[in-house]
Design a protein around this motif. Structure first.
Motif, PDB file in Angstrom:
ATOM      1  N   THR A 175      -7.894   4.010   8.198  1.00  0.00           N
ATOM      2  CA  THR A 175      -9.199   4.281   8.799  1.00  0.00           C
ATOM      3  C   THR A 175      -9.825   2.971   9.264  1.00  0.00           C
ATOM      4  OG1 THR A 175     -10.232   4.226   6.600  1.00  0.00           O
ATOM      5  CG2 THR A 175      -9.630   6.397   7.483  1.00  0.00           C
ATOM      6  N   GLY A 176      -8.961   1.967   9.502  1.00  0.00           N
ATOM      7  CA  GLY A 176      -9.428   0.678   9.983  1.00  0.00           C
ATOM      8  C   GLY A 176      -9.650  -0.342   8.889  1.00  0.00           C
ATOM      9  N   ASP A 177      -9.209  -0.046   7.676  1.00  0.00           N
ATOM     10  CA  ASP A 177      -9.366  -0.957   6.546  1.00  0.00           C
ATOM     11  C   ASP A 177      -8.059  -1.042   5.777  1.00  0.00           C
ATOM     12  OD1 ASP A 177     -10.514  -2.668   4.695  1.00  0.00           O
ATOM     13  OD2 ASP A 177     -11.364  -1.048   3.483  1.00  0.00           O
ATOM     14  N   GLY A 178      -6.982  -1.429   6.485  1.00  0.00           N
ATOM     15  CA  GLY A 178      -5.677  -1.509   5.855  1.00  0.00           C
ATOM     16  C   GLY A 178      -4.934  -0.186   5.907  1.00  0.00           C
ATOM     17  N   VAL A 179      -3.748  -0.179   5.317  1.00  0.00           N
ATOM     18  CA  VAL A 179      -2.858   0.986   5.371  1.00  0.00           C
ATOM     19  C   VAL A 179      -2.444   1.373   3.965  1.00  0.00           C
ATOM     20  CG1 VAL A 179      -0.687   1.904   6.268  1.00  0.00           C
ATOM     21  CG2 VAL A 179      -1.987   0.245   7.621  1.00  0.00           C
ATOM     22  N   LYS A 180      -2.533   2.661   3.670  1.00  0.00           N
ATOM     23  CA  LYS A 180      -2.139   3.179   2.362  1.00  0.00           C
ATOM     24  C   LYS A 180      -1.154   4.320   2.546  1.00  0.00           C
ATOM     25  CE  LYS A 180      -6.534   1.921   0.157  1.00  0.00           C
ATOM     26  NZ  LYS A 180      -5.978   0.837  -0.660  1.00  0.00           N
ATOM     27  N   GLY A 181      -0.258   4.461   1.564  1.00  0.00           N
ATOM     28  CA  GLY A 181       0.740   5.518   1.613  1.00  0.00           C
ATOM     29  C   GLY A 181       0.638   6.441   0.411  1.00  0.00           C
ATOM     30  N   PHE A 182       0.719   7.728   0.677  1.00  0.00           N
ATOM     31  CA  PHE A 182       0.600   8.751  -0.362  1.00  0.00           C
ATOM     32  C   PHE A 182       1.865   9.613  -0.356  1.00  0.00           C
ATOM     33  CE2 PHE A 182      -3.533   7.466   1.028  1.00  0.00           C
ATOM     34  CZ  PHE A 182      -4.334   7.451  -0.109  1.00  0.00           C
ATOM     35  N   THR A 183       2.356   9.941  -1.536  1.00  0.00           N
ATOM     36  CA  THR A 183       3.554  10.765  -1.670  1.00  0.00           C
ATOM     37  C   THR A 183       3.162  12.155  -2.149  1.00  0.00           C
ATOM     38  OG1 THR A 183       4.921   8.834  -2.153  1.00  0.00           O
ATOM     39  CG2 THR A 183       5.800  10.972  -2.812  1.00  0.00           C
ATOM     40  N   LEU A 184       3.775  13.182  -1.557  1.00  0.00           N
ATOM     41  CA  LEU A 184       3.458  14.563  -1.904  1.00  0.00           C
ATOM     42  C   LEU A 184       4.155  14.932  -3.206  1.00  0.00           C
ATOM     43  CD1 LEU A 184       1.985  17.131  -0.916  1.00  0.00           C
ATOM     44  CD2 LEU A 184       4.119  17.787   0.230  1.00  0.00           C
ATOM     45  N   ALA A 185       3.368  15.264  -4.193  1.00  0.00           N
ATOM     46  CA  ALA A 185       3.901  15.638  -5.502  1.00  0.00           C
ATOM     47  C   ALA A 185       4.285  17.117  -5.519  1.00  0.00           C
ATOM     48  CB  ALA A 185       2.867  15.349  -6.593  1.00  0.00           C
ATOM     49  N   GLY A 186       5.017  17.495  -6.548  1.00  0.00           N
ATOM     50  CA  GLY A 186       5.495  18.871  -6.640  1.00  0.00           C
ATOM     51  C   GLY A 186       4.386  19.898  -6.746  1.00  0.00           C
ATOM     52  N   ASP A 187       3.212  19.486  -7.243  1.00  0.00           N
ATOM     53  CA  ASP A 187       2.101  20.430  -7.379  1.00  0.00           C
ATOM     54  C   ASP A 187       1.241  20.497  -6.123  1.00  0.00           C
ATOM     55  OD1 ASP A 187       0.805  18.017  -7.439  1.00  0.00           O
ATOM     56  OD2 ASP A 187      -0.002  18.225  -9.461  1.00  0.00           O
ATOM     57  N   GLY A 188       1.662  19.779  -5.070  1.00  0.00           N
ATOM     58  CA  GLY A 188       0.929  19.838  -3.807  1.00  0.00           C
ATOM     59  C   GLY A 188      -0.098  18.748  -3.611  1.00  0.00           C
ATOM     60  N   ASP A 189      -0.296  17.882  -4.609  1.00  0.00           N
ATOM     61  CA  ASP A 189      -1.235  16.773  -4.464  1.00  0.00           C
ATOM     62  C   ASP A 189      -0.558  15.592  -3.755  1.00  0.00           C
ATOM     63  OD1 ASP A 189      -3.454  17.903  -5.660  1.00  0.00           O
ATOM     64  OD2 ASP A 189      -2.881  17.243  -7.669  1.00  0.00           O
ATOM     65  N   TRP A 190      -1.352  14.896  -2.942  1.00  0.00           N
ATOM     66  CA  TRP A 190      -0.914  13.629  -2.361  1.00  0.00           C
ATOM     67  C   TRP A 190      -1.353  12.519  -3.307  1.00  0.00           C
ATOM     68  CZ3 TRP A 190       2.084  13.647   1.903  1.00  0.00           C
ATOM     69  CH2 TRP A 190       2.009  14.731   2.802  1.00  0.00           C
ATOM     70  N   ILE A 191      -0.394  11.700  -3.789  1.00  0.00           N
ATOM     71  CA  ILE A 191      -0.684  10.659  -4.769  1.00  0.00           C
ATOM     72  C   ILE A 191      -0.450   9.287  -4.148  1.00  0.00           C
ATOM     73  CG2 ILE A 191      -0.156   9.762  -7.074  1.00  0.00           C
ATOM     74  CD1 ILE A 191      -1.309  12.623  -7.025  1.00  0.00           C
ATOM     75  N   LEU A 192      -1.414   8.371  -4.334  1.00  0.00           N
ATOM     76  CA  LEU A 192      -1.281   7.022  -3.803  1.00  0.00           C
ATOM     77  C   LEU A 192      -0.111   6.312  -4.481  1.00  0.00           C
ATOM     78  CD1 LEU A 192      -2.432   4.701  -2.041  1.00  0.00           C
ATOM     79  CD2 LEU A 192      -3.825   4.043  -4.020  1.00  0.00           C
ATOM     80  N   THR A 193       0.891   5.954  -3.696  1.00  0.00           N
ATOM     81  CA  THR A 193       2.069   5.252  -4.220  1.00  0.00           C
ATOM     82  C   THR A 193       2.301   3.910  -3.536  1.00  0.00           C
ATOM     83  OG1 THR A 193       3.430   6.560  -2.683  1.00  0.00           O
ATOM     84  CG2 THR A 193       3.310   7.323  -4.966  1.00  0.00           C
ATOM     85  N   HIS A 194       1.661   3.687  -2.399  1.00  0.00           N
ATOM     86  CA  HIS A 194       1.853   2.443  -1.654  1.00  0.00           C
ATOM     87  C   HIS A 194       0.477   1.946  -1.206  1.00  0.00           C
ATOM     88  CE1 HIS A 194       5.744   4.448  -1.465  1.00  0.00           C
ATOM     89  NE2 HIS A 194       6.300   3.298  -1.125  1.00  0.00           N
ATOM     90  N   ASP A 195      -0.064   1.008  -1.945  1.00  0.00           N
ATOM     91  CA  ASP A 195      -1.386   0.469  -1.647  1.00  0.00           C
ATOM     92  C   ASP A 195      -1.250  -0.804  -0.825  1.00  0.00           C
ATOM     93  OD1 ASP A 195      -4.092   0.186  -1.607  1.00  0.00           O
ATOM     94  OD2 ASP A 195      -4.320  -0.251  -3.738  1.00  0.00           O
ATOM     95  N   ALA A 196      -2.154  -1.019   0.114  1.00  0.00           N
ATOM     96  CA  ALA A 196      -2.195  -2.249   0.913  1.00  0.00           C
ATOM     97  C   ALA A 196      -0.836  -2.569   1.527  1.00  0.00           C
ATOM     98  CB  ALA A 196      -2.683  -3.416   0.058  1.00  0.00           C
ATOM     99  N   ILE A 197      -0.298  -1.639   2.319  1.00  0.00           N
ATOM    100  CA  ILE A 197       0.992  -1.835   2.977  1.00  0.00           C
ATOM    101  C   ILE A 197       0.880  -2.982   3.983  1.00  0.00           C
ATOM    102  CG2 ILE A 197       2.672  -0.785   4.551  1.00  0.00           C
ATOM    103  CD1 ILE A 197       1.938   1.933   3.278  1.00  0.00           C
ATOM    104  N   ALA A 198       1.852  -3.895   3.934  1.00  0.00           N
ATOM    105  CA  ALA A 198       1.839  -5.063   4.826  1.00  0.00           C
ATOM    106  C   ALA A 198       3.239  -5.295   5.367  1.00  0.00           C
ATOM    107  CB  ALA A 198       1.345  -6.297   4.086  1.00  0.00           C
ATOM    108  N   ILE A 199       3.310  -5.702   6.632  1.00  0.00           N
ATOM    109  CA  ILE A 199       4.581  -5.977   7.302  1.00  0.00           C
ATOM    110  C   ILE A 199       4.826  -7.486   7.313  1.00  0.00           C
ATOM    111  CG2 ILE A 199       5.888  -5.779   9.453  1.00  0.00           C
ATOM    112  CD1 ILE A 199       4.068  -3.413  10.187  1.00  0.00           C
ATOM    113  N   ALA A 200       5.957  -7.917   6.776  1.00  0.00           N
ATOM    114  CA  ALA A 200       6.306  -9.336   6.802  1.00  0.00           C
ATOM    115  C   ALA A 200       6.418  -9.801   8.258  1.00  0.00           C
ATOM    116  CB  ALA A 200       7.620  -9.579   6.069  1.00  0.00           C
TER     117      ALA A 200
END
Length: 323
Positions: A166-191
């Motif tokens: 949303t213009g303040d960095g990049v975050k990644g969420f993984t879909l869990a078996g119960d249908g929730d999106w869980i934050l698994t990749h915080d502050a993603i950065a490209i070397a």
């Protein structure tokens, strides 16, 4: 789900953003979770194969292209914050009937759909813009990418992930078996540096000479002018190739091709170029048309406008620009 991990709904609720944008993101995330289940059904659900229809891009649509387009369109047009939507799979924009709609949503409902029948990764790409009118027309959607307020993609692979900015960095969420999106990749950065590139080398003879020279130098490895060995990867789905870059670096190219000289490129600015460029830049990379011109600065002139794309690790994009 585990209490020590942030859920996407909690992340969205905590955003310093208008409530309308939060509603849009919530609807998109919920729909992507539904799409993940449909894609996973595959042949068992009878959703594989061609639909028998041709889209505005003059491409044969897969059954899942049509289904996922309808899922996103229907969900978004019932969201009070949405003034209208546009899709790679639809000829024209679809205005909503919400008098208070604040946002325009553009999407590629199933990027890489040619991969569906071989069980390779596919995904959904979404761009969100502000609306200036409750009854938007095509002209209202033609905003440069820098005016995006959010961009995300969902990639449907061994795991389903949703990657968001949303213009303040990049975050990644993984879909869990119960249908929730869980934050698994915080502050993603490209070397900034990489030894990995993605391009369809089988088309090398059709590219402009500077692109041929650059790729040729990569292929010469440590014996060539770059003095290092490169690995090539190519998934044939932009969402999957960009996801790999966000996870471990690299560069992705889809250049102009002389087989269609009147088309500046293959990928769509509004549905692929802009949202992916927003994510790449927010992660510290560069996203350009030719190595120098930022995708986000391109002024759109058509809803289904095409562009060449060169994006990924910043220093390698600079090297491409200087080739």
């Amino acid at each position: 789900m585990t209490a020590d991990r942030t859920r996407l709904d909690a992340h969205i609720a905590a955003l310093d953003a208008p409530e309308g944008l939060k509603s849009v993101l919530t609807v998109v995330a919920a729909t992507c979770a539904e799409i993940s289940r449909v894609v996973a059904g595959g042949a068992l659900a009878g959703v594989l194969g061609a639909s028998g229809q041709i889209n505005v891009q003059d491409e044969e649509q897969k059954k899942l292209d049509v289904m996922t387009n309808d899922m996103l369109t229907d969900a978004l047009l019932t969201c009070p914050a949405v003034a209208g939507v546009a899709s790679e799979e639809m000829d024209e924009v679809q205005p909503a009937t919400n008098p208070s709609g604040e946002y325009l949503v553009l999407f590629d409902p199933l990027d890489g759909s040619s991969n569906i029948d071989i069980n390779a990764p596919v995904g959904t790409i979404v761009s969100v813009l502000r609306s200036v009118t409750p009854t938007p027309t095509e002209a209202d959607f033609l905003q440069p990418g820098r005016q995006q307020v959010a961009a995300l993609y969902a990639v449907y692979g061994p795991q389903t992930m949703l990657v968001l900015t949303t213009g303040d960095g990049v975050k990644g969420f993984t879909l869990a078996g119960d249908g929730d999106w869980i934050l698994t990749h915080d502050a993603i950065a490209i070397a900034p540096d990489t030894k990995e590139f993605a391009i369809n080398v089988s088309n090398l003879r059709h590219w402009a000479e500077p692109v041929q020279t650059y790729v040729g130098d990569l292929l010469k490895g440590e014996d060539g002018p770059r003095a290092k060995n490169f690995n090539m990867r190519w998934v044939a789905a932009m969402v999957a190739d960009v996801h790999r870059i966000l996870m471990r670096g690299g560069v992705f190219f889809y250049p102009w091709d002389k087989r269609e000289p009147n088309k500046p490129g293959k990928l769509r600015l509004m549905y692929e170029g802009n949202p992916m460029a927003f994510l790449i830049e927010q992660a510290g990379g560069k996203a350009t048309t030719d190595g120098a011109q930022p995708i986000l600065d391109v002024q759109p002139t058509q809803l289904h406008q095409r562009i060449p794309v060169a994006l990924g690790s910043a220093n390698e994009i600079d090297a491409f620009a200087g080739a």
